[in-house]
Scaffold this motif. Structure first.
Motif, PDB file in Angstrom:
ATOM      1  N   THR A   1      -0.094  -2.030   5.420  1.00 31.87           N
ATOM      2  CA  THR A   1       0.683  -2.325   4.217  1.00 31.87           C
ATOM      3  C   THR A   1      -0.178  -2.871   3.084  1.00 31.87           C
ATOM      4  O   THR A   1       0.012  -2.503   1.919  1.00 31.87           O
ATOM      5  CB  THR A   1       1.800  -3.343   4.540  1.00 31.87           C
TER       6      THR A   1
ATOM      7  N   ASP B   1       2.114  -7.102  -5.197  1.00 29.67           N
ATOM      8  CA  ASP B   1       2.961  -7.506  -6.322  1.00 29.67           C
ATOM      9  C   ASP B   1       2.111  -8.272  -7.334  1.00 29.67           C
ATOM     10  O   ASP B   1       2.160  -9.499  -7.404  1.00 29.67           O
ATOM     11  CB  ASP B   1       4.113  -8.374  -5.806  1.00 29.67           C
TER      12      ASP B   1
ATOM     13  N   LYS C   1       5.711  -7.598   4.456  1.00 29.78           N
ATOM     14  CA  LYS C   1       6.969  -6.859   4.405  1.00 29.78           C
ATOM     15  C   LYS C   1       7.813  -7.326   3.226  1.00 29.78           C
ATOM     16  O   LYS C   1       8.357  -6.516   2.461  1.00 29.78           O
ATOM     17  CB  LYS C   1       7.734  -7.042   5.718  1.00 29.78           C
ATOM     18  N   ALA C   2       7.899  -8.643   3.060  1.00 31.84           N
ATOM     19  CA  ALA C   2       8.680  -9.192   1.949  1.00 31.84           C
ATOM     20  C   ALA C   2       8.021  -8.898   0.611  1.00 31.84           C
ATOM     21  O   ALA C   2       8.696  -8.566  -0.376  1.00 31.84           O
ATOM     22  CB  ALA C   2       8.868 -10.693   2.138  1.00 31.84           C
TER      23      ALA C   2
ATOM     24  N   SER D   1       6.053  -6.426  -0.205  1.00 33.53           N
ATOM     25  CA  SER D   1       6.122  -5.004  -0.563  1.00 33.53           C
ATOM     26  C   SER D   1       7.464  -4.663  -1.207  1.00 33.53           C
ATOM     27  O   SER D   1       7.550  -3.741  -2.021  1.00 33.53           O
ATOM     28  CB  SER D   1       5.879  -4.126   0.670  1.00 33.53           C
ATOM     29  N   LYS D   2       8.487  -5.411  -0.881  1.00 32.40           N
ATOM     30  CA  LYS D   2       9.794  -5.169  -1.501  1.00 32.40           C
ATOM     31  C   LYS D   2       9.811  -5.610  -2.962  1.00 32.40           C
ATOM     32  O   LYS D   2      10.626  -5.133  -3.749  1.00 32.40           O
ATOM     33  CB  LYS D   2      10.876  -5.922  -0.727  1.00 32.40           C
ATOM     34  N   GLY D   3       8.921  -6.550  -3.327  1.00 34.44           N
ATOM     35  CA  GLY D   3       8.882  -7.035  -4.697  1.00 34.44           C
ATOM     36  C   GLY D   3       7.917  -6.279  -5.578  1.00 34.44           C
ATOM     37  O   GLY D   3       7.768  -6.586  -6.747  1.00 34.44           O
ATOM     38  N   LYS D   4       7.221  -5.278  -5.014  1.00 31.54           N
ATOM     39  CA  LYS D   4       6.205  -4.536  -5.754  1.00 31.54           C
ATOM     40  C   LYS D   4       6.796  -3.829  -6.959  1.00 31.54           C
ATOM     41  O   LYS D   4       7.823  -3.185  -6.883  1.00 31.54           O
ATOM     42  CB  LYS D   4       5.542  -3.516  -4.828  1.00 31.54           C
TER      43      LYS D   4
ATOM     44  N   LYS E   1       7.987  -5.165  -9.703  1.00 29.42           N
ATOM     45  CA  LYS E   1       8.930  -5.913 -10.540  1.00 29.42           C
ATOM     46  C   LYS E   1       8.233  -6.457 -11.773  1.00 29.42           C
ATOM     47  O   LYS E   1       7.086  -6.884 -11.742  1.00 29.42           O
ATOM     48  CB  LYS E   1       9.547  -7.067  -9.751  1.00 29.42           C
TER      49      LYS E   1
END
Length: 491
Positions: A147, A441, A479-480, A482-485, A487
């Protein structure tokens, strides 16, 4: 077997606390040629006499590092002595240390079928499921480096210098931006203070590039860039030089500053040493400036087995610097007991990490670590059974294994590997984690990066007192993140 655990060390420390005096490993110079800080929120720059030498102009952070007659500058609170720290003391460097093989030698580790490798000693990285390339028998599942690897980020190592000639660090250190901030005539590489900074840099960013028979070691963020700021000349360094490096690092767009340095016990009692409150203010001014530039300041919590929330009945409250300064991200240390000590499962590293051979898990608070509410998270710093180490060389496997520089009989620098334990070894685990977050991010603010590390940390049995928000969990973190990438947050 008599265990030297964190709990037994704390019991001893508590029994002797009232009888200790100021240690010889920190000192403040006095007189007409003393080094000191000037707090520009308390005194105007125009009021500083011309014959006071400015060593580091950090006025953008409202701080000057000066030399001269401190008493001639401002009133109470305007100045405070600059503190000299001796890295040779166990509580300011590594608590335990042992050199291993050079890069040209074969590793002694042999935990799987096939050739032994240096990376087999990296229990800290394997416990975090960092990479499938850590051993000669990789797994097949998804790992952290699938990741993020820290690409596009930059971490400052403010320490004893980093030896960039090591094959696992050759393409990592930015030699153009790296700097000696001590005032001696040499460069950013180690100059008499050992391999502390090189070990820290390897934990953050080693690339496992050594093509020798034992291979290399791997850092948390092997694609990050390291800027090395050497703040120790020989074994001695000044806090003022360290804080100057914080400012330089922030202005060079570093995502994190790794500062594995602090004021050791008993230099922690402001009722005995009122200047500590002014020292706190200096640290907070510089940390605030660094944060404004988007830089996370990561600091080791200290190696004194000290409850930083304690109020001693005779000496008053504890103030551990700079960990307790607002704006500094504090890291305590954990580590296993029993990695590869021998026995019927000594050739199976997976058994170690599942606990079948460990007397204490990798998340056990290390016997030496400071703890308390100033800890944001815990991370792998290594542990040790001191009695076992005295009789069993394999007991060093419980320490953190990373890159080091040694010196041979002819005075030549040798690239090697070695073990160290200390909160100094835990902080770079988190600095590397900052690089992973920012690579995913880039626009995450300092506050968002720090909160993400806290929120994804796994809370252990010992609770917040020792682990803060929990133990660093890289898998949950990336994991967390990558979800904010992508923004639009802004730095």
């Amino acid at each position: 077997m008599v265990r030297h655990t964190r709990r037994s060390m704390l019991k001893t420390a508590g029994a002797t606390l009232g009888g200790l005096t100021l240690a010889g490993n920190v000192s403040a110079s006095t007189g007409e040629n003393a080094r000191f800080f000037i707090n520009l929120t308390e005194v105007s720059r125009s009021e500083v006499p011309d014959d006071v030498e400015i060593i580091h102009d950090l006025s953008q952070a409202d701080v000057l590092v000066a030399r001269g007659d401190q008493e001639r500058v401002g009133g109470p609170g305007a100045t405070v002595p600059d503190i000299k720290i001796d890295l040779s003391d166990d509580t300011t460097g590594a608590v335990e240390s042992q050199d291993g093989p050079s890069v040209d030698e074969r590793s002694a580790s042999h935990n799987h079928d096939g050739a032994p490798s240096n990376s087999e000693f990296q229990w800290d990285k394997r416990a975090q499921n960092l990479s499938n390339n850590l051993t000669d028998k990789p797994g097949n599942g998804k790992v952290v480096h699938d990741t993020a690897t820290g690409e596009g980020t930059r971490v400052a190592v403010v320490d004893s210098g980093v030896y960039d000639g090591h094959p696992d660090l050759e393409d990592v250190v930015n030699a153009d931006l790296s700097e000696n901030v001590t005032g001696d005539p040499y460069d950013f590489r180690p100059n008499g203070a050992g391999s502390h900074g090189t070990h820290v840099a390897g934990t953050i960013a080693a690339t496992n590039s050594n093509d020798g028979p034992g291979g290399g070691v791997l850092g948390t963020a092997p694609d990050t860039e390291i800027i090395a700021y050497r703040m120790f000349s020989g074994m001695e360094g000044y806090q003022g030089d360290g804080y100057a490096a914080w400012v330089k690092a922030a202005e060079n767009d570093c995502d994190a500053i790794n500062y594995s340095v602090g004021f050791p016990f008993p230099y922690v009692f402001p009722e005995e040493l009122p200047s500590l409150r002014a020292e706190l203010r200096i640290a907070e001014l510089v940390a605030s400036y660094a944060r404004e530039q988007g830089t996370v300041v990561v600091n080791s919590a200290g190696n004194d087995s000290l409850n930083m929330d304690r109020v001693d009945p005779e000496r008053g409250e504890v103030l551990s610097l700079p960990t307790e300064a607002e704006g500094v991200f504090g890291v305590s240390a954990t580590g296993p007991i029993g990695v590869g000590w021998g026995g019927k499962k000594s050739d199976n590293e997976e058994q170690w990490l599942r606990g079948n051979r460990l007397e204490e898990p990798t998340t056990e608070p290390a016997f030496y670590t400071n703890y308390g509410s100033a800890v944001d998270v815990s991370a792998a710093g290594g542990n040790a059974d001191l009695q076992a180490i005295a009789s069993n060389p394999d007991a060093y496997n419980d320490l953190v294994y990373s890159t080091v520089n040694t010196v041979d009989a002819d005075g030549n620098v040798v690239s090697s590997y070695g073990w160290k334990a200390g909160t100094s070894m835990a902080a770079p685990q988190v600095s590397g984690a900052v690089a992973l977050v920012r690579s995913l991010d880039p626009d995450a603010s300092v506050e968002e990066v720090e909160q993400l590390i806290r929120d994804t940390a796994s809370q252990e049995a010992e609770g917040e007192l020792y682990h803060g928000s929990g133990h660093l969990d890289l898998e949950a973190l990336v994991k967390a993140a990558s979800k904010g990438k992508g923004k639009d947050r802004g730095r």
